[in-house]
Design a protein around this motif. Structure first.
Motif, PDB file in Angstrom:
ATOM      1  N   ALA A  16       0.754  -1.289   0.000  1.00 25.80           N
ATOM      2  CA  ALA A  16      -0.051   0.163   0.095  1.00 25.80           C
ATOM      3  C   ALA A  16       0.839   1.049  -0.083  1.00 25.80           C
ATOM      4  CB  ALA A  16      -0.931  -0.058   1.179  1.00 25.80           C
ATOM      5  N   ARG A  17       2.001   1.458   0.914  1.00 24.67           N
ATOM      6  CA  ARG A  17       2.848   2.483   0.753  1.00 24.67           C
ATOM      7  C   ARG A  17       3.325   2.676  -0.283  1.00 24.67           C
ATOM      8  NH1 ARG A  17       4.803   0.575   5.790  1.00 24.67           N
ATOM      9  NH2 ARG A  17       6.704  -0.214   4.828  1.00 24.67           N
ATOM     10  N   TRP A  18       4.054   1.648  -0.967  1.00 24.30           N
ATOM     11  CA  TRP A  18       4.735   1.762  -2.248  1.00 24.30           C
ATOM     12  C   TRP A  18       3.802   2.172  -3.525  1.00 24.30           C
ATOM     13  CZ3 TRP A  18       9.402   2.853  -3.439  1.00 24.30           C
ATOM     14  CH2 TRP A  18      10.521   2.509  -2.359  1.00 24.30           C
ATOM     15  N   SER A  19       2.526   1.860  -3.487  1.00 25.32           N
ATOM     16  CA  SER A  19       1.736   1.987  -4.288  1.00 25.32           C
ATOM     17  C   SER A  19       1.571   3.451  -4.536  1.00 25.32           C
ATOM     18  CB  SER A  19       0.306   1.169  -4.503  1.00 25.32           C
ATOM     19  OG  SER A  19      -0.345   1.288  -3.245  1.00 25.32           O
ATOM     20  N   PHE A  20       1.255   4.144  -3.282  1.00 22.17           N
ATOM     21  CA  PHE A  20       1.021   5.366  -3.167  1.00 22.17           C
ATOM     22  C   PHE A  20       2.108   6.211  -3.690  1.00 22.17           C
ATOM     23  CE2 PHE A  20       0.381   9.263  -0.837  1.00 22.17           C
ATOM     24  CZ  PHE A  20      -1.089   9.971  -1.214  1.00 22.17           C
ATOM     25  N   GLY A  61       1.791   1.648 -10.130  1.00 18.61           N
ATOM     26  CA  GLY A  61       0.915   1.865  -8.875  1.00 18.61           C
ATOM     27  C   GLY A  61      -0.217   1.537  -8.670  1.00 18.61           C
ATOM     28  N   ALA A  62      -0.997   1.606  -9.764  1.00 16.85           N
ATOM     29  CA  ALA A  62      -2.434   1.175  -9.941  1.00 16.85           C
ATOM     30  C   ALA A  62      -2.304  -0.405  -9.606  1.00 16.85           C
ATOM     31  CB  ALA A  62      -2.906   1.551 -11.042  1.00 16.85           C
ATOM     32  N   VAL A  63      -1.707  -1.204 -10.366  1.00 19.83           N
ATOM     33  CA  VAL A  63      -1.440  -2.558 -10.081  1.00 19.83           C
ATOM     34  C   VAL A  63      -1.217  -2.940  -8.677  1.00 19.83           C
ATOM     35  CG1 VAL A  63      -0.205  -4.800 -10.785  1.00 19.83           C
ATOM     36  CG2 VAL A  63      -0.834  -3.237 -12.340  1.00 19.83           C
ATOM     37  N   LEU A  64      -0.343  -2.218  -8.188  1.00 18.43           N
ATOM     38  CA  LEU A  64       0.119  -2.558  -6.556  1.00 18.43           C
ATOM     39  C   LEU A  64      -1.021  -2.236  -5.856  1.00 18.43           C
ATOM     40  CD1 LEU A  64       4.057  -1.578  -6.235  1.00 18.43           C
ATOM     41  CD2 LEU A  64       2.860  -3.706  -6.218  1.00 18.43           C
ATOM     42  N   VAL A  66      -4.011  -2.163  -6.317  1.00 17.96           N
ATOM     43  CA  VAL A  66      -5.395  -3.437  -6.404  1.00 17.96           C
ATOM     44  C   VAL A  66      -4.714  -4.531  -5.504  1.00 17.96           C
ATOM     45  CG1 VAL A  66      -6.312  -5.052  -7.720  1.00 17.96           C
ATOM     46  CG2 VAL A  66      -6.156  -2.655  -8.769  1.00 17.96           C
ATOM     47  N   CYS A  67      -3.374  -5.042  -5.723  1.00 22.59           N
ATOM     48  CA  CYS A  67      -3.007  -6.268  -5.066  1.00 22.59           C
ATOM     49  C   CYS A  67      -2.892  -5.790  -3.600  1.00 22.59           C
ATOM     50  CB  CYS A  67      -1.476  -6.278  -5.401  1.00 22.59           C
ATOM     51  SG  CYS A  67      -1.424  -7.041  -7.118  1.00 22.59           S
ATOM     52  N   ALA A  68      -2.648  -4.331  -3.268  1.00 24.21           N
ATOM     53  CA  ALA A  68      -2.666  -4.238  -1.867  1.00 24.21           C
ATOM     54  C   ALA A  68      -4.052  -4.103  -1.109  1.00 24.21           C
ATOM     55  CB  ALA A  68      -2.128  -2.426  -1.646  1.00 24.21           C
ATOM     56  N   CYS A  69      -5.147  -3.918  -1.918  1.00 20.33           N
ATOM     57  CA  CYS A  69      -6.362  -3.747  -1.325  1.00 20.33           C
ATOM     58  C   CYS A  69      -6.681  -5.159  -0.893  1.00 20.33           C
ATOM     59  CB  CYS A  69      -7.445  -3.124  -2.402  1.00 20.33           C
ATOM     60  SG  CYS A  69      -7.477  -1.420  -2.473  1.00 20.33           S
ATOM     61  N   VAL A  70      -6.398  -6.156  -1.803  1.00 23.31           N
ATOM     62  CA  VAL A  70      -6.757  -7.498  -1.678  1.00 23.31           C
ATOM     63  C   VAL A  70      -6.033  -7.996  -0.350  1.00 23.31           C
ATOM     64  CG1 VAL A  70      -6.600  -9.883  -2.455  1.00 23.31           C
ATOM     65  CG2 VAL A  70      -7.341  -7.994  -4.015  1.00 23.31           C
ATOM     66  N   SER A  71      -4.751  -7.370  -0.471  1.00 30.48           N
ATOM     67  CA  SER A  71      -4.038  -8.044   0.811  1.00 30.48           C
ATOM     68  C   SER A  71      -4.410  -7.327   2.120  1.00 30.48           C
ATOM     69  CB  SER A  71      -2.484  -7.677   0.435  1.00 30.48           C
ATOM     70  OG  SER A  71      -1.818  -8.133   1.771  1.00 30.48           O
ATOM     71  N   VAL A  72      -4.931  -6.286   1.963  1.00 26.26           N
ATOM     72  CA  VAL A  72      -5.383  -5.763   3.437  1.00 26.26           C
ATOM     73  C   VAL A  72      -6.651  -6.105   3.728  1.00 26.26           C
ATOM     74  CG1 VAL A  72      -6.053  -3.231   4.409  1.00 26.26           C
ATOM     75  CG2 VAL A  72      -3.866  -3.365   2.978  1.00 26.26           C
ATOM     76  N   GLY A  79      -3.735   0.264   5.719  1.00 27.08           N
ATOM     77  CA  GLY A  79      -3.061   0.433   4.195  1.00 27.08           C
ATOM     78  C   GLY A  79      -4.506   0.862   3.287  1.00 27.08           C
ATOM     79  N   MET A  80      -5.440   0.487   3.406  1.00 31.19           N
ATOM     80  CA  MET A  80      -6.637   0.612   2.550  1.00 31.19           C
ATOM     81  C   MET A  80      -6.799   1.909   2.059  1.00 31.19           C
ATOM     82  SD  MET A  80      -8.878  -1.161   1.053  1.00 31.19           S
ATOM     83  CE  MET A  80      -9.292  -2.599   1.620  1.00 31.19           C
ATOM     84  N   GLY A  81      -6.699   3.135   3.004  1.00 25.95           N
ATOM     85  CA  GLY A  81      -6.714   4.366   2.501  1.00 25.95           C
ATOM     86  C   GLY A  81      -5.634   4.871   1.322  1.00 25.95           C
ATOM     87  N   ARG A  82      -4.383   4.180   1.842  1.00 26.28           N
ATOM     88  CA  ARG A  82      -3.191   4.500   0.752  1.00 26.28           C
ATOM     89  C   ARG A  82      -3.497   4.004  -0.524  1.00 26.28           C
ATOM     90  NH1 ARG A  82       1.558   6.567   2.786  1.00 26.28           N
ATOM     91  NH2 ARG A  82       1.646   6.932   4.853  1.00 26.28           N
ATOM     92  N   SER A  83      -4.033   2.925  -0.521  1.00 25.10           N
ATOM     93  CA  SER A  83      -4.220   1.832  -1.796  1.00 25.10           C
ATOM     94  C   SER A  83      -5.302   2.492  -2.495  1.00 25.10           C
ATOM     95  CB  SER A  83      -4.819   0.468  -1.441  1.00 25.10           C
ATOM     96  OG  SER A  83      -3.893  -0.226  -0.451  1.00 25.10           O
ATOM     97  N   ILE A  84      -6.446   2.993  -1.842  1.00 22.64           N
ATOM     98  CA  ILE A  84      -7.472   3.555  -2.705  1.00 22.64           C
ATOM     99  C   ILE A  84      -7.212   5.257  -3.215  1.00 22.64           C
ATOM    100  CG2 ILE A  84      -9.727   4.836  -2.468  1.00 22.64           C
ATOM    101  CD1 ILE A  84     -10.305   2.623  -0.412  1.00 22.64           C
ATOM    102  N   GLY A  85      -5.973   5.610  -2.315  1.00 23.80           N
ATOM    103  CA  GLY A  85      -5.638   7.005  -2.919  1.00 23.80           C
ATOM    104  C   GLY A  85      -4.870   6.945  -4.196  1.00 23.80           C
ATOM    105  N   ALA A  86      -3.971   5.742  -3.983  1.00 21.88           N
ATOM    106  CA  ALA A  86      -2.954   5.590  -5.157  1.00 21.88           C
ATOM    107  C   ALA A  86      -3.730   5.164  -6.228  1.00 21.88           C
ATOM    108  CB  ALA A  86      -2.059   4.379  -4.925  1.00 21.88           C
TER     109      ALA A  86
END
Length: 260
Positions: A16-20, A61-64, A66-72, A79-86
């Motif tokens: 999530a951090r890296w995607s953002f 960043g978008a691919v990561l 999406v993966c982060a959303c599933v993982s979270v 990290g859901m907020g960062r993922s959605i922001g990214a």
């Protein structure tokens, strides 16, 4: 007795951090590419590579994200907020170019559009000013004209019930209103000389340069005919930009003349 409190560390998703970070970093990369090209610090190809790098970062960043959303969602980590922001940043960055590319995919690979394919207006000043690495100023010929007629049947000259001088002044005013950089403006001289305007028209956001030549010619009935040719300076596909530029200019010219 001293009671000890149990602290549970709530972990945050690194994805999530890296995607953002990637999505956010893509924005200044794209802005930098456009700014450096506009001010002449980068040539077309390096600017295009830099722009592509920025878009690539946004997509990654978008691919990561999406993966982060599933993982979270599965792990319960933060990290859901960062993922959605990214994801929101990436979509905002990529949506425009993706729409342009999708439109261009349905159009023929043309870079030079003219309202008169038989006797197209010729670049004079721009023929000298155009860089050697740019596309040639010679009109591509009948094969391109056939593709143009099929894709853009509405690209035609405009006949005006106005003298060549009136038509020339009206066109020049529209060119200046668009803030195109005029390199040459030769007014008509009765039936002895055509009027001609040559200008550089940058794209609105990225500033990619396109060369435009406009010819004003007297007609036998005392009116005037306006022809426009718009040519992409670089690339093998204009994605429909030249046709839209000509159509918009001609529509504004016809509307302006209806006021008189």
């Amino acid at each position: 007795m001293i009671k000890r409190r149990l602290y549970v560390e709530e972990r945050e998703s690194r994805m999530a951090r890296w995607s953002f970070r990637l999505a956010l970093f893509s924005v200044p990369v794209i802005i930098l590419a456009a700014a450096l090209y506009r001010f002449g610090a980068l040539d077309f190809r390096p600017a295009l590579v830099t722009l592509g790098a920025g878009l690539g970062l946004a997509v990654l960043g978008a691919v990561l994200a999406v993966c982060a959303c599933v993982s979270v969602w599965e792990s319960g980590w933060r990290g859901m907020g960062r993922s959605i922001g990214a994801l929101a940043i990436a979509v905002g960055v990529v949506a425009g170019p993706a729409a342009v590319l999708a439109r261009g995919a349905m159009l023929p690979p043309l870079t030079d559009i003219s309202t008169d394919a038989v006797d197209p207006p010729h670049f004079r000043a721009l023929g000298i000013a155009r860089p050697r690495t740019a596309n040639p100023t010679t009109y591509p010929g009948e094969s391109a004209a056939a593709l143009q007629r099929e894709a853009y049947p509405g690209i035609k000259p405009v006949d005006l019930d106005a003298t060549p001088d009136e038509a020339f002044n009206a066109v020049l005013a529209l060119v200046q209103k668009r803030k195109w950089r005029v390199l040459d403006a030769i007014p008509p001289r009765g039936g002895l000389r055509d009027g001609q305007i040559e200008a550089v028209a940058p794209t609105p956001l990225l500033g990619f340069r396109n060369d435009v030549v406009i010819r004003v010619r007297a007609t036998p009935k005392g009116g005037s005919r306006v022809d426009v040719r718009s040519s992409s300076r670089y690339g093998i596909h204009d994605l429909g930009e030249n046709a839209m530029r000509i159509t918009s200019l001609m529509a504004d010219l016809a509307a302006e003349r209806r006021k008189h």
